[in-house]
Structures are given as structure tokens and as C-alpha cells.
Design a protein around this motif. Structure first.
Motif, PDB file in Angstrom:
ATOM      1  N   ASN A 286       4.747  -2.900 -13.450  1.00  0.00           N
ATOM      2  CA  ASN A 286       3.504  -2.077 -14.016  1.00  0.00           C
ATOM      3  C   ASN A 286       2.147  -2.532 -13.545  1.00  0.00           C
ATOM      4  N   ASP A 287       2.035  -3.939 -13.372  1.00  0.00           N
ATOM      5  CA  ASP A 287       0.879  -4.515 -12.768  1.00  0.00           C
ATOM      6  C   ASP A 287       0.430  -3.733 -11.334  1.00  0.00           C
ATOM      7  N   CYS A 288       1.470  -3.723 -10.726  1.00  0.00           N
ATOM      8  CA  CYS A 288       1.318  -3.186  -9.426  1.00  0.00           C
ATOM      9  C   CYS A 288       0.634  -1.697  -9.417  1.00  0.00           C
ATOM     10  N   PHE A 289       1.505  -0.819 -10.343  1.00  0.00           N
ATOM     11  CA  PHE A 289       0.943   0.435 -10.426  1.00  0.00           C
ATOM     12  C   PHE A 289      -0.334   0.446 -10.938  1.00  0.00           C
ATOM     13  N   SER A 290      -0.672  -0.236 -12.066  1.00  0.00           N
ATOM     14  CA  SER A 290      -2.018  -0.626 -12.488  1.00  0.00           C
ATOM     15  C   SER A 290      -2.981  -0.907 -11.704  1.00  0.00           C
ATOM     16  N   VAL A 291      -3.102  -1.409 -10.836  1.00  0.00           N
ATOM     17  CA  VAL A 291      -3.799  -1.831  -9.615  1.00  0.00           C
ATOM     18  C   VAL A 291      -4.147  -0.512  -8.827  1.00  0.00           C
ATOM     19  N   MET A 292      -3.255   0.146  -8.473  1.00  0.00           N
ATOM     20  CA  MET A 292      -3.063   1.413  -7.811  1.00  0.00           C
ATOM     21  C   MET A 292      -3.926   2.455  -8.632  1.00  0.00           C
ATOM     22  N   GLU A 293      -3.793   2.319  -9.877  1.00  0.00           N
ATOM     23  CA  GLU A 293      -4.359   3.317 -10.974  1.00  0.00           C
ATOM     24  C   GLU A 293      -5.800   3.305 -11.165  1.00  0.00           C
ATOM     25  N   TYR A 294      -5.938   1.793 -11.014  1.00  0.00           N
ATOM     26  CA  TYR A 294      -7.377   1.213 -11.257  1.00  0.00           C
ATOM     27  C   TYR A 294      -8.393   2.033 -10.407  1.00  0.00           C
ATOM     28  N   PHE A 295      -8.019   1.597  -8.960  1.00  0.00           N
ATOM     29  CA  PHE A 295      -8.631   2.235  -7.802  1.00  0.00           C
ATOM     30  C   PHE A 295      -8.765   3.583  -7.814  1.00  0.00           C
ATOM     31  N   LYS A 296      -7.747   4.318  -8.262  1.00  0.00           N
ATOM     32  CA  LYS A 296      -7.703   5.758  -8.572  1.00  0.00           C
ATOM     33  C   LYS A 296      -8.988   6.142  -9.327  1.00  0.00           C
ATOM     34  N   ALA A 297      -8.823   5.623 -10.710  1.00  0.00           N
ATOM     35  CA  ALA A 297      -9.709   5.970 -11.618  1.00  0.00           C
ATOM     36  C   ALA A 297     -11.192   5.612 -11.445  1.00  0.00           C
ATOM     37  N   THR A 298     -11.610   4.707 -10.667  1.00  0.00           N
ATOM     38  CA  THR A 298     -12.845   4.415 -10.075  1.00  0.00           C
ATOM     39  C   THR A 298     -13.437   5.066  -8.931  1.00  0.00           C
TER      40      THR A 298
END
Length: 621
Positions: A286-298
Motif C-alpha cells: 500500500n505504501d508503494c502504491f501510495s507514493v505513486m498516487e501522491y505524485f499523480k495527485a500533485t
């Protein structure tokens, strides 16, 4: 003439750390800054001859807090000494060095950014309310103003417990029933499926049907379903949990490691404690996917945050970065998309094909303090004639997920001709709790809330306990003697570890409970006989008669440890992470309706509980 950066207290700390000729701990750094000759290291090493000796005349606690702020914002790293790994020392980071040259942190403080205008209730407003006397019965004047305002763009700054969702749904009712707006012309957007369902339920109670109520995700799903072939030209599926596991294992295989090795590298022994291999693997994924999602979201394409990470985290940051690159590429070639991809794809399609942009006359957005750049892009694409946004900067706690508090702070700049209505009457909590809440974020420049209901036997209690074991026993005792339903009891903690330890004891005592965490997959909802144990991120928006916040120490507020190390590695430049931690504490205490307990162990509680707040609460030892 004062040099750039001089006068900023945090810059003086960074300069001192840079100038000192050897690695130091917190105590020596504070004594050096305060010019304390009682510290033998000062005289033995002739540190008083250095330029930055005796340059910060604050008390010890304030400098200690400011060092915490610098650590939280990635400008100082607390790590093992180069000469003795058992000794923790402070190290200046690349980001900290840059801050000395170009200070930015002070400008990010909420108190330096908040400048909301206040549109007071006028005589004309009061006359207007008379026209809808029965319809507006039971609402206070500011709520009435938000409900019936004729302004095209409205920002409703709504404090905790001030009835923001009630006002938003009532405004929709007003538009349909009193202004003759067709339901099909109205779009209401919120963040979670649960909030969407709650809004739909409230509208039905008000007799309103056929209004489009969506989460940002469900709205974009609708666009993609309608125009799937035009957008993709092939079959594309939402990534499932099983897809994630397969992709994760492939990513690790690509690096030549397995999940067990990744977990050993990534989590400390303390973070692994009480968790099964499955839970750890799930958390890591989940942490790995969260990092990916963070950069997408920003809206950032650059994923290599490892270059900004210092010391012992460098290897982990590189590992996460390589995994994220693999996951992104794998998802693309497998025709898999996540919810953020749906938003990216929808926005891109609508920008290129404006003829397909859904047309709404009125758009209403809930929780505006949590929007990210993509969500704001979508709202601007919809370009409604009338925009109503409701939110609370005091409860902005998702910066680590890409949410940007600046959007609510800059609403007036973005939508110049707008009205700002403040809802400051709290109908949830007692007078004592509301006053306590106000003091916890007083420095942030936001209006105090007023209490809106009198509650007998309400109290705020600050409980000093000799050990964590005694703290857990105190919680059990309070649960067992409570005169409210178990579902009206929340036990809140900053980290998952605290909840898991407490959960084991509750199981031994046969106390039925449910755990809510801020991870992707949450357990079942609680029933009538269930106490709720929750992280603060996971409890936002909910309330209970009795709330116990455990672990109110400097180790947890602000949080020194993390269940999600990758989140801490991302050096977001746009907000003050220590202030977000303080707002998180505010969210925790604002859940309580009647009784609030704050427990801690050690010499003193977190400095988030000020001396004034200590006097407001009844202190028990």
C-alpha cells in the motif's frame, strides 16, 4: 543591514547546526544557541567563539519545538552518530541547507497565509430570511445566509460540528424548491463513498431526487464508461487487489529480492512488532502504491524522490522509487488503471473534447480543504455559473496524500467575485471541549468556534499515567464503567501500533471492538456493542460522546515514528508538516461530544497541550 533569513528563528537553528564543527545532540544544540556556559562541551570545545553562539534567546521548550518542526519538514535529520550508532545526533539535510539560503518555511505557516474576508449577516439578509421563515426554521443566521445567498461563488468556512453537510444539502433543497432549479442542473461532489451515501440519504429526507451526487472518483468513472472506446481504443480495467499483489511480486522480482527481504529493509523491528507477515506485506504494498498516487495527485511526473532523502533512508527510497517505476509501466501495458488514472484520463479527454463536458449550472463541493490540483482542474473544467465550496482549514490533514490547503485559502483569488460565510457555532461538543479545541490551534489565525449546546457533566480530563501498561488499563476501566453505549466510545491513537497493542488487551478482556486505520483495507464497521479504536486520519468526520486520545506525548504529537515510512520520505514543499500534525490533534479532540480524555506517560504531555490548556482540563495523576 539584516541578511536574508536573519530573524527567522528556525534559520538560526539551521545555521548553528551547519557551523558546529562536530555532530551534536538536541541538548548541546539548544545550549549553544542559548549561550549556556554550564554545558561543559561549550567551554571544552571553545564553541563560544563561533558566530552563531548565543543567537537565539528563547526558552528551551520553544527551541525544542522548533527543532521538531525542522525535523518534521525534512530540514534536520535525527539519526545515529557516525562514530556511535547508539547515539542519536542532529544532521543538516540538503533541504535544510537550501532553507538557510532561501527561507520558505515561515511563509507556509497558516497564520501567515489566512486572510479570509467575512461577509457578515446584513439587514437585507435578515429581511430575506423572513421570506423563507418556515423553510429556514432551526438554522442560525450564518447558516441561513449560506443556504439562501444569491452570490454566484460562495465559500463556506465551516468549523467542526457546525453543520456543514446539513447546510450544503439544505442549499440544494433551496435551489430546487424555492428557486425552481432543475435537479439535473445540480452536481454535488464529496470525497468518500460513505459521505456520498449520507448526502443522498439527507436529500431524500428533504424530498429531493435526481440530483447528481458523486465522489470525484465516481464522477470520472461515469465519464470513462460513457466514452471508454474514444479514450482508450481498447479494453481497460480498474486494477484489483489481486492485480496489485501480482504486480508487486513482479516488481520485487525485477529487483532480485522477495517480500520478506523488502519488509526487513523497510520496517524497523518496532514497526514489525505485533504484525503478521501478511499485514506487513500489505502495508508495504500500500505504501508503494501510495507514493505513486501522491505524485499523480500533485501532477508531478518526477518520481525520483530518493535524491532528496538523506542518510539511512536513502536505500529504502531508491527501492521504493524503482518499484513505483515498474508498477506504473506494468499497469500501462496490462491496461490497468487506478482511481487517480481515471481522473487523469477523464480530465485529459474533456480538455481535448470540450463538447463532452457535462453542463451544470450549480456545483457544490464538500470538504474543499482536502482538494488536490487535479480535482480543482476538474471543477474549473466544469466551469459552473455558480460554485459553492464548503470546508475547514482547521481540519486539513491530508497533505501527505496530495491535498493542498492553499486551494481553500486562495478561493477568493481564484473566484474574485465571491462571498465568504463563516459557520462558527459548534453543535457537537460541550463548552469546555470547544474552548479546549480553540486553544489548540490559536496560532493558526482562524476564527474561534462558539459552543452551540449546553451539556451537563461534560469534562476535559488530562490523565498522567506511570506507564503505557497503566494507560491501557485506564482505557479498559473507562470503557467498562462508561454510562454510554459502546458505539459512543472512541479510543484514538496516532499510530497503528498503539491500536494493535490495545486491541490485544481488549480481546483478552472480552471487550468487543472494531479497528479503523488509514490503510486501504479497513475492517468491518462497528455495531451497537463495539468500541471503536481508530487512527485519527481514519476517524475524521465521525463523533462520539466519549473520546479517549491515548499517547499524548511528544513521541506521538508530533509523530516521531511512522507506520508508513515512505510517506515521511516525500519532502512536500508546499505546507508545514508540523502544523498539519497540530491540526491532526485538533481533529482528534473535536470528535468528542461530552467527555474528552487525553492520556500520557512520562514527565509531561505533548507541547500541543499548552500551559493554558493544562489549566482548562482537570489533571489526574
Amino acid at each position: 543591514m539584516e541578511k536574508e533569513g536573519e530573524g527567522n528563528e528556525h534559520v538560526k537553528i539551521l545555521k548553528a547546526l551547519k557551523e558546529l564543527p562536530f555532530q551534536v545532540g538536541r541538548k548541546l544544540l539548544i545550549d549553544f544557541l542559548r549561550g549556556n556556559y554550564k554545558n561543559k562541551s561549550v567551554t571544552n570545545n571553545r564553541l563560544d567563539e563561533l558566530y552563531n553562539f548565543d543567537t537565539l534567546h528563547l526558552d528551551e521548550d520553544k527551541i525544542h519545538n522548533e527543532i521538531d518542526r525542522l525535523i518534521k519538514n525534512g530540514m534536520i535529520e535525527l539519526g545515529p552518530s557516525d562514530y556511535n550508532r547508539f547515539v542519536k545526533v542532529l544532521k543538516l539535510t540538503v533541504k535544510g541547507n537550501n532553507e538557510i539560503v532561501r527561507p520558505t518555511l515561515e511563509a507556509k505557516k497558516l497564520g501567515n497565509k489566512v486572510d479570509f474576508k467575512i461577509d457578515e449577516v446584513s439587514k437585507e439578509d435578515l429581511n430575506e430570511f423572513e421570506n423563507y421563515n418556515g423553510f429556514l426554521e432551526g438554522y442560525n443566521d450564518n447558516q441561513k445566509k449560506a443556504i439562501v445567498s444569491s452570490a454566484k461563488n460562495i465559500l463556506c468556512v465551516a468549523g467542526a460540528g457546525s453543520g456543514k453537510t446539513t447546510v450544503l444539502t439544505k442549499r440544494i433543497s433551496f435551489l430546487v424548491e424555492k428557486k425552481g432549479v432543475l435537479p439535473s442542473e445540480i452536481l454535488a461532489i464529496t470525497f468518500t463513498r460513505k459521505a456520498r451515501q449520507e448526502m443522498q440519504k439527507r436529500l431524500l429526507v428533504l424530498g429531493i431526487k435526481n440530483v447528481d451526487v458523486h465522489t470525484f472518483n465516481s464522477f470520472c468513472e461515469g465519464i470513462l464508461r460513457k466514452h471508454s472506446f474514444e479514450i482508450y481504443g481498447r479494453v481497460v480495467n480498474i486494477q484489483t487487489y489481486a492485480d496489485k499483489i501480482l504486480a508487486m511480486n513482479m516488481a520485487l522480482g525485477n529487483l532480485g529480492i522477495d517480500m520478506e527481504e523488502a519488509i526487513q529493509r523497510y520496517f524497523t523491528s518496532q514497526q514489525r512488532r505485533l504484525k503478521t507477515p501478511y499485514q506487513l506485506a500489505n502495508s508495504f504494498m500500500n505504501d508503494c502504491f501510495s507514493v505513486m498516487e501522491y505524485f499523480k495527485a500533485t501532477g508531478q511526473e518526477e518520481y525520483d524522490f530518493s535524491k532528496d532523502v538523506d542518510g539511512e533512508n536513502k536505500m529504502n527510497a531508491k527501492m521504493i522509487y524503482q518499484i513505483v517505476l515498474f508498477l506504473k509501466e506494468h499497469m500501462y501495458f496490462q491496461g490497468q488503471r487506478d482511481f487517480l488514472d481515471q481522473m487523469i484520463d477523464s480530465i485529459k479527454f474533456l480538455k481535448e473534447n470540450p463538447i463532452h463536458i457535462p453542463r451544470y449550472t450549480y456545483v457544490l463541493v464538500d470538504e474543499y480543504q482536502d482538494v488536490n490540483s487535479m480535482q480543482v482542474d476538474l471543477i474549473k473544467l466544469l466551469n459552473p455559473e455558480n460554485l459553492f465550496a464548503v470546508g475547514d482549514p482547521r481540519q486539513s490533514i491530508f497533505g501527505w496524500r496530495g491535498s493542498d490547503i492553499n486551494f481553500i485559502l486562495n478561493f477568493e483569488k481564484d473566484y474574485g467575485d465571491c462571498q465568504v460565510v463563516h459557520l462558527t457555532k459548534n453543535y457537537r461538543s460541550s463548552r469546555e471541549i470547544v474552548e479546549f479545541m480553540n486553544h489548540s490551534i490559536r496560532d493558526m489565525g482562524l476564527s474561534d468556534l462558539e459552543h452551540g449546546r449546553e451539556i451537563e457533566n461534560s469534562s476535559v480530563e488530562i490523565v498522567d499515567l506511570p506507564s503505557e501498561e497503566a494507560e491501557k488499563n485506564f482505557v479498559i476501566k473507562e470503557i467498562l464503567k462508561a454510562d454510554v453505549l459502546r458505539k459512543e466510545i472512541f479510543v484514538l491513537a496516532r499510530t497503528n501500533r498503539q491500536l494493535l497493542e490495545l486491541s490485544q488487551l481488549l480481546k483478552q478482556r472480552g471487550i468487543s471492538h472494531v479497528i479503523k486505520t488509514d490503510e486501504v483495507f479497513n475492517p468491518k464497521e462497528g455495531g451497537e456493542g463495539d468500541v471503536t479504536l481508530a487512527t485519527i486520519h481514519a476517524i475524521k468526520g465521525l463523533e462520539a460522546k466519549k473520546v479517549i486520545v491515548i499517547g499524548c506525548t511528544d513521541q506521538n504529537f508530533p509523530c516521531k515514528a511512522s507506520d508508513h515510512p515512505a510517506i515521511e520520505m516525500i519532502k512536500n514543499e508546499d505546507y508545514d508538516k508540523l502544523e498539519e500534525e497540530r491540526r491532526l490533534f485538533y481533529v482528534a479532540i473535536s470528535r468528542a461530544k461530552e467527555k474528552l480524555y487525553l492520556t500520557y506517560t512520562g514527565k509531561k504531555p505533548t507541547y500541543f497541550i499548552t500551559d493554558k490548556m493544562m489549566k482548562m482540563g482537570r489533571v489526574f495523576v
